[in-house]
Design a protein around this motif. Structure first.
Motif, mmCIF file in Angstrom:
data_model
loop_
_atom_site.group_PDB
_atom_site.id
_atom_site.type_symbol
_atom_site.label_atom_id
_atom_site.label_comp_id
_atom_site.label_asym_id
_atom_site.label_seq_id
_atom_site.Cartn_x
_atom_site.Cartn_y
_atom_site.Cartn_z
ATOM 1 N N GLN A 11 -47.883 0.247 -25.291
ATOM 2 C CA GLN A 11 -46.533 0.592 -25.724
ATOM 3 C C GLN A 11 -46.335 0.037 -27.127
ATOM 4 O O GLN A 11 -46.587 -1.138 -27.388
ATOM 5 C CB GLN A 11 -45.497 -0.003 -24.782
ATOM 6 C CG GLN A 11 -44.073 0.256 -25.210
ATOM 7 C CD GLN A 11 -43.061 -0.421 -24.300
ATOM 8 O OE1 GLN A 11 -43.412 -1.048 -23.298
ATOM 9 N NE2 GLN A 11 -41.811 -0.307 -24.639
ATOM 10 N N VAL A 12 -45.917 0.893 -28.048
ATOM 11 C CA VAL A 12 -45.673 0.485 -29.424
ATOM 12 C C VAL A 12 -44.167 0.312 -29.608
ATOM 13 O O VAL A 12 -43.393 1.201 -29.250
ATOM 14 C CB VAL A 12 -46.218 1.532 -30.419
ATOM 15 C CG1 VAL A 12 -45.948 1.096 -31.856
ATOM 16 C CG2 VAL A 12 -47.699 1.779 -30.189
ATOM 17 N N GLY A 13 -43.770 -0.824 -30.129
ATOM 18 C CA GLY A 13 -42.354 -1.083 -30.339
ATOM 19 C C GLY A 13 -42.146 -2.027 -31.502
ATOM 20 O O GLY A 13 -43.034 -2.220 -32.332
ATOM 21 N N ARG A 14 -40.972 -2.624 -31.553
ATOM 22 C CA ARG A 14 -40.606 -3.581 -32.605
ATOM 23 C C ARG A 14 -40.114 -4.868 -31.961
ATOM 24 O O ARG A 14 -39.424 -4.850 -30.961
ATOM 25 C CB ARG A 14 -39.502 -3.009 -33.497
ATOM 26 C CG ARG A 14 -39.904 -1.795 -34.279
ATOM 27 C CD ARG A 14 -40.621 -2.198 -35.538
ATOM 28 N NE ARG A 14 -41.117 -1.002 -36.223
ATOM 29 C CZ ARG A 14 -42.068 -1.036 -37.115
ATOM 30 N NH1 ARG A 14 -42.637 -2.176 -37.438
ATOM 31 N NH2 ARG A 14 -42.474 0.060 -37.709
ATOM 32 N N SER A 15 -40.470 -5.976 -32.583
ATOM 33 C CA SER A 15 -39.984 -7.272 -32.107
ATOM 34 C C SER A 15 -38.537 -7.466 -32.556
ATOM 35 O O SER A 15 -37.989 -6.642 -33.287
ATOM 36 C CB SER A 15 -40.863 -8.399 -32.666
ATOM 37 O OG SER A 15 -40.626 -8.547 -34.058
ATOM 38 N N ALA A 16 -37.929 -8.574 -32.164
ATOM 39 C CA ALA A 16 -36.546 -8.862 -32.516
ATOM 40 C C ALA A 16 -36.351 -8.985 -34.023
ATOM 41 O O ALA A 16 -35.264 -8.734 -34.539
ATOM 42 C CB ALA A 16 -36.084 -10.140 -31.817
ATOM 43 N N ILE A 17 -37.409 -9.345 -34.746
ATOM 44 C CA ILE A 17 -37.291 -9.473 -36.208
ATOM 45 C C ILE A 17 -37.847 -8.255 -36.940
ATOM 46 O O ILE A 17 -37.966 -8.262 -38.159
ATOM 47 C CB ILE A 17 -37.952 -10.772 -36.709
ATOM 48 C CG1 ILE A 17 -39.433 -10.802 -36.350
ATOM 49 C CG2 ILE A 17 -37.238 -11.981 -36.158
ATOM 50 C CD1 ILE A 17 -40.201 -11.960 -36.977
#
Length: 81
Positions: free
Chosen positions: A55-61
């Protein structure tokens, strides 16, 4: 999760594998599948296939984040940095 597959001739139902698949009542699942028209039923042992997913996503930053999963019934593992 239990694996089941209908091949238009019969339905395969994977038997639970301790420590690898969820513990579930295979007899009750088989009865429910037959009641829904999935028959004849053939119980199979350990699966010869497996799944892997990323799964490709973005971290909180906002950094790119990759989360992986591998089927423990096969020889795949999760690794990375």
């Amino acid at each position: 999760m239990p694996h089941y597959l209908n091949l238009n001739t019969h339905t395969q139902l994977e038997a639970p594998t301790p420590g690898q698949t969820m513990d579930y009542d295979a007899v009750a699942l088989a009865a429910e599948l037959v009641a829904r028209g999935h028959g004849p039923l053939v119980e199979i042992g350990a699966q010869t296939s497996g799944l892997a997913i990323i799964q490709v996503g973005r971290s909180a930053i906002g950094d790119k984040l990759l989360i992986g999963g591998a089927d423990p019934r096969r020889d795949g593992v999760i690794g990375g940095r």
